[in-house]
Design a protein around this motif. Structure first.
Motif, PDB file in Angstrom:
ATOM      1  N   TYR A 192       0.933  -1.177  -0.086  1.00 34.33           N
ATOM      2  CA  TYR A 192      -0.023   0.144  -0.127  1.00 34.33           C
ATOM      3  C   TYR A 192       0.840   1.138   0.116  1.00 34.33           C
ATOM      4  O   TYR A 192       2.041   1.228   0.611  1.00 34.33           O
ATOM      5  N   LEU A 248       0.401   5.278   1.120  1.00 34.01           N
ATOM      6  CA  LEU A 248      -0.334   6.284   1.931  1.00 34.01           C
ATOM      7  C   LEU A 248       0.311   7.591   1.813  1.00 34.01           C
ATOM      8  O   LEU A 248       1.542   7.670   1.900  1.00 34.01           O
ATOM      9  N   ILE A 279      -4.943  11.114   7.479  1.00 33.20           N
ATOM     10  CA  ILE A 279      -4.591  10.381   6.358  1.00 33.20           C
ATOM     11  C   ILE A 279      -5.300  11.197   5.050  1.00 33.20           C
ATOM     12  O   ILE A 279      -6.413  11.209   4.916  1.00 33.20           O
ATOM     13  N   ILE A 332      -4.925   6.545   0.466  1.00 31.94           N
ATOM     14  CA  ILE A 332      -4.372   5.060   0.692  1.00 31.94           C
ATOM     15  C   ILE A 332      -4.926   4.277  -0.524  1.00 31.94           C
ATOM     16  O   ILE A 332      -6.027   4.419  -0.962  1.00 31.94           O
TER      17      ILE A 332
END
Length: 326
Positions: free
Chosen positions: A239, A241, A294, A297
C-alpha cells in the motif's frame, strides 16, 4: 504430452575453491526445480547468485558436485548425448553464431553438428518467422545487434531441439527489437510447442512472457512460483499512503516497515508491505493515535522489478518465513 515434466533439476550443488586460499565457495546450494513442456520458465537472480553455474550444468558444460539433471527422462550425467540432443542454447553475447558466415550458413552448420540435415529452403522458412529472410545472405557481422540476436535464436531453433535455453536474449536490444523478440518467443511456445528456459535481467521481458519464475540468491532458490501468483500476492499486500505530518512523531510507523517515498509541504508519502491485510487496520489505529491525518491510501502498482528486488534484498530468514506462508 502437454504439461509433462521435461527438464528436472534435483538437489544440484556446485562448489569452487579460491586459487590462493582454497577457500570453499558454494555457487549452487542444493537447488531443485522442474520445467514442464510448453512453458516459459524464467531463472532470475543478481550477479553471483548461481544462475550461470546452473545453466552451464544443464548444458553439460559443468560437472556438479552432487544432485541430478534430467532432460526428457534422460540423465545429463549418465546419458549425456541422449539428454542434450533435446536442448539448444543461446548464450550471452551471441556465442552460437559465426560472424563471417551468413544466417543461412550458420543455421545449416550448427544444425549439422547436431546431426540434422537442414536444407536452404528450411532455413529460409525459419528466418522468415524472424523477419530475416531478406538478410539470409548477409554476413552476421554486418547485421544490426537486434538482427544478430534474432539470428542466434533462429540458429537455436534450427537444431530441432524441444527445449530452448536463452541467456539474456534481449541484451543490448532497443525497445522495438526487444518487444518484437517477446512476440517471437511467445509464438514459439504457443504455435510450435517449444519450451523455454529463460535467464535474464530484463524484468519487462519476464513480466510479459514468463509462465513461472524461480529467483536465486546466494546459491539458493528463494522462491519458485507462477508469475501471476507472485504478482497478485504482492499487489494484495503493498500500500501507498499519503498523510499530513503536522509535526507529529511518526517513528511508530517503523514497526510496520514503512518506507518513505516522498516528503514535501507537510505531506509524507510512504509505502508499506503488509503480508496480512488485516494489519492495515492496526496501522490505521496507530496513525489515529498520533493524530496524523490520512490524505489518501491505495494499493501500490506492482511490477516484477519490485518483486525481484524484494526477494534478493531482504534477509534470508524473512525469505524462508515468507515461503512457508505462501
Amino acid at each position: 504430452m502437454k504439461n509433462e515434466v521435461i527438464l528436472k533439476v534435483q538437489n544440484l550443488t556446485k562448489t569452487y575453491h579460491r586459487r590462493k586460499t582454497r577457500e570453499k565457495l558454494v555457487a549452487v546450494d542444493n537447488i531443485s526445480f522442474e520445467i514442464r513442456q510448453g512453458e516459459i520458465f524464467a531463472l532470475l537472480g543478481p550477479n553471483g547468485a548461481g544462475k550461470t553455474t546452473t545453466i552451464k550444468s544443464i548444458c553439460g558444460l559443468l560437472l556438479p558436485d552432487s544432485g541430478s539433471l534430467e532432460i526428457m527422462g534422460k540423465s545429463i550425467l549418465k546419458e549425456r548425448g541422449k539428454a542434450l540432443r533435446h536442448i539448444s542454447a543461446v548464450l550471452e553475447g551471441n556465442r552460437n553464431i559465426y560472424w563471417r558466415m551468413t544466417p543461412v550458413e550458420n543455421m545449416i552448420y550448427f544444425s549439422g553438428i547436431r546431426g540434422k540435415r537442414l536444407t536452404r529452403k528450411e532455413s529460409l522458412e525459419i528466418l522468415d518467422k524472424f523477419g530475416l529472410k531478406e538478410k539470409a545472405n548477409d554476413l552476421a557481422q554486418q547485421l544490426s545487434r537486434g538482427m544478430q540476436q534474432k539470428t542466434a535464436v533462429a540458429v537455436c531453433l534450427a537444431t530441432g531441439a524441444e527445449i530452448l535455453l536463452l541467456d539474456e536474449p534481449t541484451l543490448g536490444l532497443d525497445v522495438a527489437s526487444s518487444i518484437e523478440l517477446r512476440h517471437i518467443l511467445r509464438s514459439l511456445v504457443e504455435k510450435e510447442g517449444k519450451t523455454i528456459l529463460l535467464s535474464t535481467h530484463d524484468m519487462n521481458l519476464v513480466e510479459a512472457i514468463a509462465d513461472r519464475v524461480a529467483i536465486m540468491s546466494k546459491g539458493k532458490i528463494v522462491v519458485c512460483e507462477r508469475k501471476e501468483k507472485l504478482m497478485e500476492m504482492f499487489k494484495a499486500r503493498r500500500y501507498v499512503l499519503k498523510v499530513s505530518t503536522n509535526g507529529q512523531d511518526i517513528t511508530s510507523l517503523e514497526t510496520f516497515g514503512a518506507m518513505i517515498t516522498k516528503k514535501e509541504d507537510g505531506l509524507l508519502e510512504f509505502a508499506i508491505d503488509l503480508e496480512n491485510p488485516k494489519k492495515l487496520f492496526d496501522l490505521m489505529d496507530t496513525l489515529k493515535t498520533v493524530g496524523t491525518e490520512i490524505k489518501s491510501i491505495e494499493q501500490d502498482t506492482v511490477n516484477f522489478e519490485k518483486i525481484f528486488m524484494k526477494y534478493v534484498s531482504e534477509p534470508e530468514e524473512d525469505k524462508v518465513k515468507k515461503d512457508s506462508i505462501t
